[in-house]
Every structure is written in C-alpha cells, then in structure tokens.
Design a protein around this motif. Structure first.
Motif, PDB file in Angstrom:
ATOM      1  N   THR A 258      44.720  35.858  36.994  1.00 62.49           N
ATOM      2  CA  THR A 258      43.602  36.402  36.235  1.00 62.49           C
ATOM      3  C   THR A 258      43.315  37.836  36.651  1.00 62.49           C
ATOM      4  OG1 THR A 258      42.681  34.175  36.210  1.00 62.49           O
ATOM      5  CG2 THR A 258      41.202  35.970  35.608  1.00 62.49           C
ATOM      6  N   VAL A 259      43.245  38.054  37.965  1.00 65.16           N
ATOM      7  CA  VAL A 259      42.920  39.387  38.472  1.00 65.16           C
ATOM      8  C   VAL A 259      44.013  40.387  38.081  1.00 65.16           C
ATOM      9  CG1 VAL A 259      42.602  40.734  40.583  1.00 65.16           C
ATOM     10  CG2 VAL A 259      41.541  38.484  40.364  1.00 65.16           C
TER      11      VAL A 259
ATOM     12  N   MET B 175      39.085  28.226  34.979  1.00 63.99           N
ATOM     13  CA  MET B 175      39.480  29.630  35.090  1.00 63.99           C
ATOM     14  C   MET B 175      40.543  29.979  34.048  1.00 63.99           C
ATOM     15  SD  MET B 175      39.190  32.041  37.683  1.00 63.99           S
ATOM     16  CE  MET B 175      38.828  33.138  36.369  1.00 63.99           C
ATOM     17  N   SER B 176      41.507  29.075  33.879  1.00 65.05           N
ATOM     18  CA  SER B 176      42.630  29.374  32.990  1.00 65.05           C
ATOM     19  C   SER B 176      42.213  29.371  31.523  1.00 65.05           C
ATOM     20  CB  SER B 176      43.764  28.366  33.196  1.00 65.05           C
ATOM     21  OG  SER B 176      43.442  27.159  32.554  1.00 65.05           O
ATOM     22  N   THR B 177      41.076  28.708  31.217  1.00 63.73           N
ATOM     23  CA  THR B 177      40.642  28.679  29.818  1.00 63.73           C
ATOM     24  C   THR B 177      39.960  29.977  29.404  1.00 63.73           C
ATOM     25  OG1 THR B 177      38.490  27.739  30.366  1.00 63.73           O
ATOM     26  CG2 THR B 177      40.267  26.180  29.899  1.00 63.73           C
ATOM     27  N   LEU B 178      39.539  30.776  30.390  1.00 65.49           N
ATOM     28  CA  LEU B 178      38.943  32.064  30.049  1.00 65.49           C
ATOM     29  C   LEU B 178      40.084  33.019  29.752  1.00 65.49           C
ATOM     30  CD1 LEU B 178      36.456  32.460  33.006  1.00 65.49           C
ATOM     31  CD2 LEU B 178      35.981  31.500  30.767  1.00 65.49           C
TER      32      LEU B 178
ATOM     33  N   SER C 196      44.128  31.394  44.899  1.00 66.11           N
ATOM     34  CA  SER C 196      44.880  30.469  44.049  1.00 66.11           C
ATOM     35  C   SER C 196      45.722  31.259  43.062  1.00 66.11           C
ATOM     36  CB  SER C 196      43.933  29.531  43.306  1.00 66.11           C
ATOM     37  OG  SER C 196      43.309  30.216  42.255  1.00 66.11           O
TER      38      SER C 196
ATOM     39  N   TYR D  75      52.180  30.626  33.075  1.00 69.88           N
ATOM     40  CA  TYR D  75      51.230  29.990  32.154  1.00 69.88           C
ATOM     41  C   TYR D  75      50.035  30.893  31.893  1.00 69.88           C
ATOM     42  CZ  TYR D  75      47.866  26.549  30.384  1.00 69.88           C
ATOM     43  OH  TYR D  75      46.942  25.879  29.631  1.00 69.88           O
ATOM     44  N   LYS D  76      49.487  31.456  32.970  1.00 71.59           N
ATOM     45  CA  LYS D  76      48.267  32.235  32.828  1.00 71.59           C
ATOM     46  C   LYS D  76      48.534  33.684  32.402  1.00 71.59           C
ATOM     47  CE  LYS D  76      43.920  33.356  33.181  1.00 71.59           C
ATOM     48  NZ  LYS D  76      43.125  33.135  31.969  1.00 71.59           N
TER      49      LYS D  76
ATOM     50  N   PRO E  43      40.393  25.927  38.923  1.00 69.97           N
ATOM     51  CA  PRO E  43      41.515  26.689  38.371  1.00 69.97           C
ATOM     52  C   PRO E  43      41.731  26.416  36.879  1.00 69.97           C
ATOM     53  CG  PRO E  43      42.130  25.719  40.455  1.00 69.97           C
ATOM     54  CD  PRO E  43      40.806  25.132  40.085  1.00 69.97           C
TER      55      PRO E  43
ATOM     56  N   ALA F 156      36.788  34.247  39.086  1.00 68.70           N
ATOM     57  CA  ALA F 156      37.867  34.366  40.067  1.00 68.70           C
ATOM     58  C   ALA F 156      37.284  34.522  41.476  1.00 68.70           C
ATOM     59  CB  ALA F 156      38.760  35.551  39.724  1.00 68.70           C
TER      60      ALA F 156
ATOM     61  N   ILE G 274      46.108  30.808  39.943  1.00 67.44           N
ATOM     62  CA  ILE G 274      45.412  31.095  38.689  1.00 67.44           C
ATOM     63  C   ILE G 274      44.452  32.269  38.857  1.00 67.44           C
ATOM     64  CG2 ILE G 274      43.717  30.147  37.067  1.00 67.44           C
ATOM     65  CD1 ILE G 274      46.557  29.192  36.573  1.00 67.44           C
ATOM     66  N   ALA G 275      43.732  32.313  39.980  1.00 67.15           N
ATOM     67  CA  ALA G 275      42.837  33.449  40.224  1.00 67.15           C
ATOM     68  C   ALA G 275      43.665  34.731  40.369  1.00 67.15           C
ATOM     69  CB  ALA G 275      41.987  33.195  41.467  1.00 67.15           C
TER      70      ALA G 275
END
Lengths: 271, 304
Positions: free
Chosen positions: B134-135, A224-227, B128, B245-246, A221, A242, B130-131
C-alpha cells in the motif's frame, strides 16, 4: 583493536547509512501522510495537520475498528494455541521414550517445505465442508506448524533430565513437573515463538482473504487490501490504515528487539 | 521383535511404557492439528489435481488431463517466466546487500551506531506485505507519489512505475528487496559473529587488508549460510503473492502474473479448482527440487 579510518571505511559508512535511510523513509512517509488532510493528488508538507481525523475515519467509517478487533482476537488465540501445542509436543519429543518419535519429527520438519499455495485449495474445501468459514477458528487452528515445535525442541534439550528425575522422586506429578519446571526453563524460547506467531497471524493475508469473506470477520491486512490506492482515494486515510497495521508489531519490536533478531538468527543458522 | 528384546529390558518396560503413553499424550495435539491442516491437504490436493472440480458439483476424475493442459497454457508459461525473472532480480540483490551490510557492520562498526543501523535496516521486515504494498503503491503514483516528486524536483519526467509493462515487475521486486534485506542481514550477522575472533586477528597480524579478509576469510566461512539464504530466497520469491495482488493485480496486461497469483486466479476467480491444484502440485515439485539441489550441493561442499 583499533582500525584505520580509510576512504573505504567512509564510503561503506555512507552507503550503509543511506541504505538505512531508504529502509525507514517509506515508513516516515506513511506516518506523515496519515496526518495530512489533503484532497489534492499532491501530498505536501503544508497539509500536515497533526490531528487524528484520518485514523478516526479509518476506524469508524472504513471498518478498521472491526478489523483491528478481529486481528487482535486471532493473534491472541494463535499465540496461545501455538505456544501450548508446540511446547507440549517439544517436551514429548525430547524427554519421553515414545517409539518412532524421531521418524515423526522428521515428518513434521518435512511439512515446512510445503508452500502455502499447495494446501490452500483443499483447506478451503475442508473448512467449507465443515461450515467453518467466517470463524476465528478458521484463522487460528492452521497456525500450528513444525517451525514452533522445532524451535521449542532446540531449547528443550537444555532442560536437565536430572532435574526432572529428582522432582519425580520427590513425588512431583507429571503435570506439575511440566508446568513448574519445564515451562519456566523454556520461557525465553516461548517469547521468541510468541513473536513469530504474532507476526505470522498479524500479517497473514491470502488465507484470511479466501476463508473469511464476510466484512465483519475480516482482519487488518484484508481490510487494508480493499482500500484502493489509486489516485481517486484519500491517501491520508489509506496511510492511516497502513500505520495502524504497522503500529502493533512495531511496538513489540521496540520492546523485544533482541528476541526478534535472535529467533531469526537461530531459525536461520540451524535450519 | 519382542523375542529379541532381552528379559532384563522387558522388566523395566511397565514404567517405560507408561512414560511412552504420557509422551504420546503430549505429542497428540500437535499430531492431530498437523495431520488435519498440513498433511491431509497435500493428499487432497493431489487428488483434486486429477479431477475437474468447480465446487458446485462433486469432483470428476479426469486422469492426467489437467497436467496435459498445463504445457499448452500461455497464461501459465508467461507466469513462470515472470516468476523466474522476479527471482533473478530479488534473490541476487537481497543476498548481496544483506551480506555486504552485515559484513561491514559486524567488522567495521562495533559500536552503538552500528547496532542502531542494524535495528533500522530490520524494521521493514516487520511491516506486513499488504501494508508495504500500500505504502509503495502511493510512493510509485505517477502524480504526486513521493518518488516522482523527487524525480520532478531534479528535473526528470514522472515515471509510471506500475503502469509500464517493462517496469512493473522490477518495481514490485524492489519492494521485496526493501522488505527482505534486513531479514537476511540478521542471519548473515549471526553467522559472522560465530566466526572465531582469532581467525580474523591472525589475518590482521599478517597484514591482510579488510577487503582481503572479506574475500579470503569471511566469504568462504559464510558459504553454508549463503547457500541457505539463496535457497530460502528462491523459495520465498517463487511464492510471491501478496505484493502482486495488492500492487498490480497481475497487470499491466499479464506482465506481473506469477505462479502463485495464477493458482489464486485459476482457483478462486475461475472456480477451476482441479486445474489450479495441478499447478499447485507442480509448484510443490519445483520447490522440493530446489531443496534437493541445495542439500546435494551443500553435502558435496561439506565433503571436500
């Protein structure tokens, strides 16, 4: 019992089905984009390639390989530690006449109310002082919590005392009783606990973000968050990352769906 | 104390005492880990909250200064308002959605399609945060994101979901609802399954419609579960961090700053650990109050 098919039934059916589609649409999109080779901002179906170039790029060039390895180590370590410590504690609490154990157990349960942010700063200081930042132990040791002990104790009640006493009379030692009688009987609970711990460790973000800052110690994770997911990035590669993050829990869910759902229902209904 | 114990009981005490020691040995590993990683940090956090601490030098005791400064902090009060708004969006929606879906599937879809839908609606729970963030970030993109492609296809203009102050927080909340509904649905479903079948059947015999049965039987029986789900939801949403955060980094402006995000920035960006600890302790007090209210509320309802 037969029920009439009414207009209300049809509307409900359509709405629930629509909700289900909304639930998986983002994930289908995620997998689809991870297989597209697109330099443009617009992701189109004609760019679908069905090759693994985005995954290769993410794993080799963007540290996802390292992160995957770290995540697996942390998850396996956490599951082993949490399973062993929680089962032992549950056995001690349920089957042994330890004075003051109920008060201690209530104390354990009280810790479940503490939000993670409250202990974040002192934990950061403690691990810094102990020179344990950027270690696997920093991510594994704090995974032990009251929930696992609570869950295991719920199942420990069902282990018959007579069985343990009979084994003791037959000369079966303390450790052997625990390993050969207790462990097999609480195995279904252990599977549930393992699933919970797996998910917790696999998806943990804030703690690994602050405690393991070196790139070679990052977990999925965090990598992932750095991208960045703004318009200048390669969406395909981000979505491949992801998808990788999602894949492992998803496979686990496919095989152990019943335990997933039962664990949550049990924790929920009784907690 | 020992003088009160009858002598008969004291005779068996060697075996019992041995068992007590063995039991203590079983509990010991958890005791050590829980003490170090769950209990001790709370006290350390309380201590830090009374100090000025930037890690470069040891903590300096400043009494209540951190707490006094909390009330005049604009960033914090904005974050608190945002957090409450976020809770007010996510909790009612995820609770209602999960209840309606669970009730409908449990009572009207006792077939394979019903259990298939349940499995599908649960899937976002295992993604998750974070995933998920992201999506959804990519789906929300003004140019080329899936949602805007769909809007454009129907002739609407693109919407910058995460870039507009008014829309950013609800857009983040939507992801939380997407991810949370399946979780609470499972709890509701288990609760409905525990309702004795004869209660429902009696109501059917009496000619109650599905709607009437939902309002007058299912809903009242599920009240304790609803209290619990609302409490869990409030507490969970109150601590939202990963998504913010993300997805937005607190922006645009400070429109998605939340309490948990503020603690993170005060501590790990501004290196103001003492002050951040004071905010964290307030968060702890708030969450304990929510627990207390739920317990009292629940007790009162039980008594009736």
């Amino acid at each position: 019992m037969k029920q009439k098919i009414s207009a209300g039934y049809i509307i409900g059916l359509v709405l629930v089905s629509l909700f289900a589609i909304l639930c998986i649409l983002p994930l289908i999109y995620m997998v689809a984009v991870s297989f597209t080779d697109s330099e443009s901002l617009y992701i189109q179906l004609k760019d679908l390639r069905f090759n693994f170039s985005n995954f290769e790029y993410a794993l080799t060039k963007r540290d996802f390989g390292t992160a995957l390895k770290n995540s697996i180590i942390v998850v396996v370590g956490s599951c082993l530690l949490v399973d062993i410590v929680s089962t032992m504690a549950a056995y001690g609490f349920e089957k042994k006449p330890v004075p003051g154990k109920e008060a201690l157990f209530q104390g354990y349960l009280a810790t479940m109310m503490i939000p993670g942010q409250v202990i974040l700063i002192p934990m950061f200081m403690m691990f810094n002082r102990a020179h344990m930042t950027n270690t696997y132990a920093a991510l594994i040791l704090p995974m032990v919590g009251a929930f696992g002990i609570f869950l295991m104790r719920q199942f420990m009640v069902a282990v018959p005392n007579e069985l343990l006493e009979a084994a003791e009379i037959d000369g079966c030692g303390e450790v052997r009783r625990f390993v050969t009688i207790v462990l097999p009987l609480v195995q279904p609970a252990l599977i549930t606990l393992t699933i919970f711990t797996f998910n917790g460790a696999w998806n943990n973000f804030l703690w690994p973000l602050i405690i393991n800052t070196k790139s070679e110690m990052r977990v999925l994770p965090v990598t992932m968050s750095t991208l960045s997911s703004n318009s200048t990035t390669n969406y395909g590669m981000v979505m491949a990352g992801a998808t990788l993050t999602f894949l492992f829990p998803f496979v686990l869910y496919i095989f152990l769906q019943k335990q997933f759902v039962e664990g949550i229902a049990l924790g929920g209904v009784k907690g | 104390m020992s003088s009160i114990v009858p002598s008969a009981q004291r005779k068996i005490s060697p075996r019992r005492r041995k068992q007590a020691w063995i039991g203590a040995a079983y509990i010991a590993p958890s005791f050590v880990l829980m003490s170090i990683f769950n209990v001790f940090p709370i006290f350390l956090s309380i201590y830090y909250s009374f100090t000025k601490y930037n890690m470069a030098s040891p903590p300096v005791w400043i009494g209540l200064e951190n707490y006094a400064k909390l009330f005049s902090n604009r960033v914090l009060s904005e974050a608190l308002v945002n957090t409450v708004r976020y809770v007010l969006i996510t909790v009612p929606l995820q609770t209602v959605f999960s209840l309606l879906i669970a009730a409908f599937i449990a009572e009207r879809m006792k077939n394979r399609y019903g259990s298939f839908l349940r499995s599908v609606i649960f899937i976002p729970v295992i993604v998750s945060l974070i995933a998920s963030a992201t999506v959804w970030n990519i789906m929300y993109q003004p140019k080329g994101g899936l949602i805007n492609q769909i809007l454009n296809a129907f002739g609407f203009d693109s919407v910058n979901f995460l870039g507009k102050k008014a829309l950013a927080l609800p857009s983040v909340a939507a992801v939380a609802i997407w991810k949370g509904t399946g979780y609470y649905m499972v709890i509701y479903y288990a609760g409905i399954m525990n309702v004795p079948a004869d209660v429902q059947e009696a109501a059917i015999v009496d000619g109650a419609s599905p709607m009437q049965r939902f309002w007058h039987i299912t809903l009242p029986i599920l009240k304790p579960i609803t209290y619990m789900i609302v409490t869990l939801g409030i507490i969970g949403s109150f601590q939202v961090f990963d998504l913010v955060y993300k997805m937005t980094g607190g922006g645009p402006g400070r429109s998605t700053y939340t309490v948990a995000y503020v603690i993170y920035t005060f501590a790990f960006q501004d290196k103001n650990y003492g002050y951040a600890s004071a905010v964290a302790i307030c968060l702890l007090i708030a969450i304990l109050l929510i627990h207390l209210i739920q317990t009292l509320f629940f007790k009162e309802k039980e008594d009736r």
